[in-house]
Design a protein around this motif. Structure first.
Motif, PDB file in Angstrom:
ATOM      1  N   MET A 109       0.838  -1.169   0.000  1.00  0.00           N
ATOM      2  CA  MET A 109       0.000   0.000   0.000  1.00  0.00           C
ATOM      3  C   MET A 109       0.894   1.247   0.000  1.00  0.00           C
ATOM      4  N   ALA A 110       0.697   2.118  -0.956  1.00  0.00           N
ATOM      5  CA  ALA A 110       1.492   3.342  -1.062  1.00  0.00           C
ATOM      6  C   ALA A 110       0.946   4.400  -0.110  1.00  0.00           C
ATOM      7  N   THR A 111       1.865   5.129   0.480  1.00  0.00           N
ATOM      8  CA  THR A 111       1.451   6.229   1.362  1.00  0.00           C
ATOM      9  C   THR A 111       1.945   7.534   0.774  1.00  0.00           C
ATOM     10  N   HIS A 112       1.209   8.567   1.003  1.00  0.00           N
ATOM     11  CA  HIS A 112       1.577   9.904   0.543  1.00  0.00           C
ATOM     12  C   HIS A 112       2.072  10.701   1.733  1.00  0.00           C
ATOM     13  N   SER A 113       3.121  11.441   1.512  1.00  0.00           N
ATOM     14  CA  SER A 113       3.603  12.324   2.569  1.00  0.00           C
ATOM     15  C   SER A 113       3.335  13.765   2.171  1.00  0.00           C
ATOM     16  N   SER A 114       2.988  14.560   3.130  1.00  0.00           N
ATOM     17  CA  SER A 114       2.722  15.971   2.867  1.00  0.00           C
ATOM     18  C   SER A 114       4.020  16.744   2.800  1.00  0.00           C
ATOM     19  N   GLU A 115       4.066  17.704   1.911  1.00  0.00           N
ATOM     20  CA  GLU A 115       5.226  18.575   1.775  1.00  0.00           C
ATOM     21  C   GLU A 115       4.745  20.007   1.724  1.00  0.00           C
ATOM     22  N   ARG A 116       5.600  20.926   2.155  1.00  0.00           N
ATOM     23  CA  ARG A 116       5.267  22.345   2.072  1.00  0.00           C
ATOM     24  C   ARG A 116       5.475  22.831   0.656  1.00  0.00           C
ATOM     25  N   GLY A 117       4.716  23.847   0.291  1.00  0.00           N
ATOM     26  CA  GLY A 117       4.927  24.464  -1.009  1.00  0.00           C
ATOM     27  C   GLY A 117       4.008  23.910  -2.078  1.00  0.00           C
ATOM     28  N   LEU A 118       4.177  24.444  -3.262  1.00  0.00           N
ATOM     29  CA  LEU A 118       3.375  24.045  -4.410  1.00  0.00           C
ATOM     30  C   LEU A 118       4.272  23.468  -5.486  1.00  0.00           C
ATOM     31  N   ARG A 119       3.741  22.543  -6.218  1.00  0.00           N
ATOM     32  CA  ARG A 119       4.498  21.982  -7.331  1.00  0.00           C
ATOM     33  C   ARG A 119       4.522  22.970  -8.484  1.00  0.00           C
ATOM     34  N   GLN A 120       5.606  22.916  -9.248  1.00  0.00           N
ATOM     35  CA  GLN A 120       5.711  23.781 -10.414  1.00  0.00           C
ATOM     36  C   GLN A 120       4.586  23.435 -11.382  1.00  0.00           C
ATOM     37  N   GLY A 121       3.942  24.460 -11.912  1.00  0.00           N
ATOM     38  CA  GLY A 121       2.853  24.249 -12.844  1.00  0.00           C
ATOM     39  C   GLY A 121       1.492  24.093 -12.183  1.00  0.00           C
ATOM     40  N   PHE A 122       1.429  24.144 -10.852  1.00  0.00           N
ATOM     41  CA  PHE A 122       0.154  24.044 -10.153  1.00  0.00           C
ATOM     42  C   PHE A 122      -0.731  25.206 -10.616  1.00  0.00           C
ATOM     43  N   PRO A 123      -1.941  24.933 -11.092  1.00  0.00           N
ATOM     44  CA  PRO A 123      -2.769  25.974 -11.698  1.00  0.00           C
ATOM     45  C   PRO A 123      -3.076  27.169 -10.795  1.00  0.00           C
ATOM     46  N   LEU A 124      -3.152  26.974  -9.514  1.00  0.00           N
ATOM     47  CA  LEU A 124      -3.495  28.076  -8.613  1.00  0.00           C
ATOM     48  C   LEU A 124      -2.283  28.825  -8.082  1.00  0.00           C
ATOM     49  N   SER A 125      -1.067  28.409  -8.451  1.00  0.00           N
ATOM     50  CA  SER A 125       0.119  29.031  -7.873  1.00  0.00           C
ATOM     51  C   SER A 125       0.222  30.520  -8.201  1.00  0.00           C
ATOM     52  N   LEU A 126      -0.121  30.925  -9.411  1.00  0.00           N
ATOM     53  CA  LEU A 126      -0.064  32.343  -9.762  1.00  0.00           C
ATOM     54  C   LEU A 126      -1.100  33.154  -8.993  1.00  0.00           C
ATOM     55  N   LEU A 127      -2.275  32.598  -8.812  1.00  0.00           N
ATOM     56  CA  LEU A 127      -3.304  33.295  -8.039  1.00  0.00           C
ATOM     57  C   LEU A 127      -2.862  33.448  -6.584  1.00  0.00           C
ATOM     58  N   LEU A 128      -2.307  32.392  -6.017  1.00  0.00           N
ATOM     59  CA  LEU A 128      -1.822  32.466  -4.638  1.00  0.00           C
ATOM     60  C   LEU A 128      -0.690  33.472  -4.507  1.00  0.00           C
ATOM     61  N   PHE A 129       0.202  33.508  -5.491  1.00  0.00           N
ATOM     62  CA  PHE A 129       1.289  34.485  -5.484  1.00  0.00           C
ATOM     63  C   PHE A 129       0.714  35.900  -5.477  1.00  0.00           C
ATOM     64  N   LEU A 130      -0.267  36.157  -6.329  1.00  0.00           N
ATOM     65  CA  LEU A 130      -0.856  37.495  -6.406  1.00  0.00           C
ATOM     66  C   LEU A 130      -1.558  37.876  -5.108  1.00  0.00           C
TER      67      LEU A 130
END
Length: 91
Positions: free
Chosen positions: A1-22
């Motif tokens: 069973m694969a587990t996901h770990s949380s990381e800080r930040g946004l991945r490059q190309g995340f659609p909302l990253s520009l809105l969050l930056f603004l």
């Protein structure tokens, strides 16, 4: 069973990253505007009616100061407050 770990930040190309930056940069812009209204920061005189303090582009911010100690100190204080509030440091 694969587990996901949380990381800080946004991945490059995340659609909302520009809105969050603004949204975050709007806070910085308002801090700069407040310092300008209070007379702690002057900006760059373009004409009698136009004083430029900052420009926000897609993922860049340009800050304009007149080069005085008072304005530089005020901007440094703004950066300290902004950096501590968002947990990031400017480069």
């Amino acid at each position: 069973m694969a587990t996901h770990s949380s990381e800080r930040g946004l991945r490059q190309g995340f659609p909302l990253s520009l809105l969050l930056f603004l949204l975050v940069m709007e806070g910085l812009s308002r801090l700069i505007a407040l310092a300008k209204r209070e007379g702690r920061l002057q900006g760059l005189n373009i004409s009698d009616k136009c004083i430029l303090t900052c420009l926000l582009f897609v993922d860049d911010v340009l800050i304009f100061l007149n080069g005085g100690i008072r304005g530089t100190t005020a901007f440094y204080d703004i950066l300290l407050l902004f950096s501590s509030a968002i947990g990031m440091e400017p480069n």
